[in-house]
Scaffold this motif. Structure first.
Motif, PDB file in Angstrom:
ATOM      1  N   GLU A  15      -5.894   0.935   7.653  1.00 38.65           N
ATOM      2  CA  GLU A  15      -5.424   2.215   8.166  1.00 38.65           C
ATOM      3  C   GLU A  15      -6.564   3.170   8.519  1.00 38.65           C
ATOM      4  O   GLU A  15      -6.476   4.359   8.237  1.00 38.65           O
ATOM      5  CB  GLU A  15      -4.504   2.857   7.125  1.00 38.65           C
ATOM      6  N   HIS A  55       3.434   0.230   8.109  1.00 33.48           N
ATOM      7  CA  HIS A  55       2.623   0.365   6.884  1.00 33.48           C
ATOM      8  C   HIS A  55       1.339   1.167   7.159  1.00 33.48           C
ATOM      9  O   HIS A  55       1.050   2.153   6.473  1.00 33.48           O
ATOM     10  CB  HIS A  55       2.301  -1.043   6.373  1.00 33.48           C
ATOM     11  N   HIS A 110       0.216   5.157   6.013  1.00 34.19           N
ATOM     12  CA  HIS A 110      -1.042   5.491   5.329  1.00 34.19           C
ATOM     13  C   HIS A 110      -1.696   6.758   5.887  1.00 34.19           C
ATOM     14  O   HIS A 110      -2.489   7.395   5.200  1.00 34.19           O
ATOM     15  CB  HIS A 110      -2.049   4.353   5.477  1.00 34.19           C
ATOM     16  N   GLU A 130      -0.939   2.199  -1.469  1.00 37.40           N
ATOM     17  CA  GLU A 130      -0.272   0.946  -1.075  1.00 37.40           C
ATOM     18  C   GLU A 130       1.221   0.934  -1.405  1.00 37.40           C
ATOM     19  O   GLU A 130       2.015   0.351  -0.668  1.00 37.40           O
ATOM     20  CB  GLU A 130      -0.996  -0.250  -1.696  1.00 37.40           C
ATOM     21  N   TYR A 152       1.260  -2.909  -4.290  1.00 37.38           N
ATOM     22  CA  TYR A 152       2.111  -2.861  -3.092  1.00 37.38           C
ATOM     23  C   TYR A 152       3.582  -2.935  -3.491  1.00 37.38           C
ATOM     24  O   TYR A 152       4.380  -2.067  -3.160  1.00 37.38           O
ATOM     25  CB  TYR A 152       1.785  -4.041  -2.153  1.00 37.38           C
TER      26      TYR A 152
HETATM   27 ZN    ZN Z   1      -1.994  -0.578   2.930  1.00 37.78          ZN
END
Ligand code: ZN
Length: 452
Positions: A288, A307, A311, A330, A383
């Motif tokens: 990111e 995703h 971020h 995450e 995550y």
């Molecule tokens: Zn990530």
């Protein structure tokens, strides 16, 4: 009150002892990352890059402010040859010790002094094996026609000297000169392109504070695709010419994603966005990097695009104050994948996504996402179980309050850093709920709780 007393005692002790800036910022996983005694405001990194030889000739100008009296202070730098260091335009003595560049100015700096460091350096940047990223060397990656920097968490120090920890964010100018026909993509806005004959200089500017791990330059024969969203946000995507059409289609939903997440989390936090795709042999992952997320080819899919975009709020605008709190990056970004599925496939899609995460967490016996240990910095728990923390919180609070919590957390810590305790405090304050048991079970508990 108690904090004030402790801080005063620390300042008092610091002034009585040797006036060297510390060689770290006390990070439990990376004690040597970052340095104490000063606060960087702006980096101007000028690099001349010989792409074929894979060498750089660099000057880093660092504008900083002393936060204590400084007889000497450190920057983080891995490899490369330092030719000279100037502090306030005077030649300074310097020494190297592993990744510490120790600088002793002719005249000690006083607390609150604004000062300028200029480091001239050169050499071949060498990727490093970061203990938090055991699956990939980081820092400076390349194949025969592309260079990509990958800096999370420690890698930026292989291409420029810095205060290499999110606790010291700064603005950046990245002025990169490459041979024709290479193109340089980087964070922020491309202010100017200068044709020098055989080479071209790309002048990139980031005006929002940025953590060093989110800085990036990408060099290759890229073409740029520029658009403007309905709300005026400029988008620039960089693709290799041969695949530009294919990637353009894959990233077509990016604007819709920005609008959707802006509704949920508050306005997109920066003044520009875009994505860049590089071959897997350069980078078999996605990252990111601030305002310009990078994707290895096989990482291009809607979930990963969502995703890396999420971020920008959680990770980039609000960064972890300590690497052990990486789930704040995450877990939130992975939860963002589920939110995007909810938007495209409805509640059933969302529930299924969460059920898959929960099944996986149980079957794999994932440990608590808080403080995962350095070798699990990017392990599955931060995550998967990280995302489940947010699912459990949403189930407890209901949609309205839950998204109020996320917006307030982002607003309060935008362009700054936060700890897990900060997020929990905001959640309890906004919801007026006692959430100790929830976070004990989902964030700190060894066992994966049953789905609410
Ligand atoms: Zn990530």
């Amino acid at each position: 009150m108690r904090y004030v007393l402790i801080i005063m005692m620390m300042v008092g002790a610091g002034m009585a002892l040797a006036q060297s800036g510390s060689d770290g910022l006390g990070d439990s996983y990376y004690p040597q990352l970052g340095n104490g005694g000063y606060d960087v405001q702006h980096y101007t990194i000028e690099l001349e890059i010989d792409v074929d030889a894979n060498t750089i000739d660099g000057t880093a100008m660092i504008e900083a402010k002393a936060t204590q009296t400084l007889e000497s202070f450190n920057l983080d730098l891995s490899g490369l040859t330092v030719e000279s260091v100037l502090v306030n335009d005077e030649e300074a003595a310097f020494d190297r010790d592993d990744t510490e560049l120790i600088i002793t100015p002719t005249t000690p700096l006083e607390q609150d002094d604004a000062f300028t460091i200029i480091v001239a350096y050169s050499g071949e940047p060498e990727p490093i094996n970061d203990p938090g990223v055991p699956f990939l060397p980081i820092g400076w990656l390349r194949n025969d026609s592309i260079i990509a920097t990958v800096s999370e968490p420690s890698g930026s120090m292989v291409w420029y000297p810095s205060n290499n920890h999110p606790l010291d964010k700064a603005t950046y100018t990245l002025r990169i000169t490459v041979p024709e026909p290479y193109v340089v993509a980087a964070n922020g806005f491309l202010m100017e392109t200068t044709d020098n004959g055989d080479t071209t200089t790309y002048d990139w500017q980031t005006d929002d504070p940025m953590a060093s791990y989110l800085t990036a330059i990408y060099i290759g024969e890229f073409v740029v695709e520029e658009t403007t969203l309905d709300d005026g946000l400029p988008i620039r995507n960089y693709f290799l010419a041969d695949d530009a059409e294919r990637w353009s289609e894959e990233f077509a939903s990016q604007g819709e994603m920005i609008a959707y997440f802006s509704e949920l989390f508050g306005a997109y936090p920066f003044d520009v966005y875009g994505s860049i795709v590089v071959p897997d042999d350069v980078m078999p992952a996605a990252l990111e990097t601030q305002t310009l997320s990078v994707f290895g080819e096989s990482s291009v899919n809607p979930a990963t695009i969502a995703h890396e975009l999420v971020h920008q709020w959680f990770g980039n605008s609000v960064s972890p104050a300590a690497w052990e709190d990486i789930w704040l990056n995450e877990g939130f970004a992975t939860y963002g994948e589920a939110l995007w599925v909810e938007n495209t496939d409805g509640t059933d899609g969302y529930n299924e996504y969460i059920a898959v995460l929960h099944d996986f967490a149980g079957e794999a016996g994932l440990a608590a996402p808080a403080d995962p240990g350095i070798s699990e910095l990017f392990g599955a728990s931060v995550y998967v179980r990280g995302a489940l923390v947010l699912h459990a919180l949403r189930a407890e609070l209901g949609d309205d309050v839950f998204f109020d919590v996320l917006r307030e957390y982002h607003t309060r810590f935008a362009n700054s850093v936060a700890r897990s305790s900060d997020f929990i405090a905001v959640a309890e304050e906004v919801s007026r709920h006692d959430l100790v048991a929830l976070f004990d079970a989902w964030l700190y508990g060894a066992e994966v709780p049953p789905l609410p």
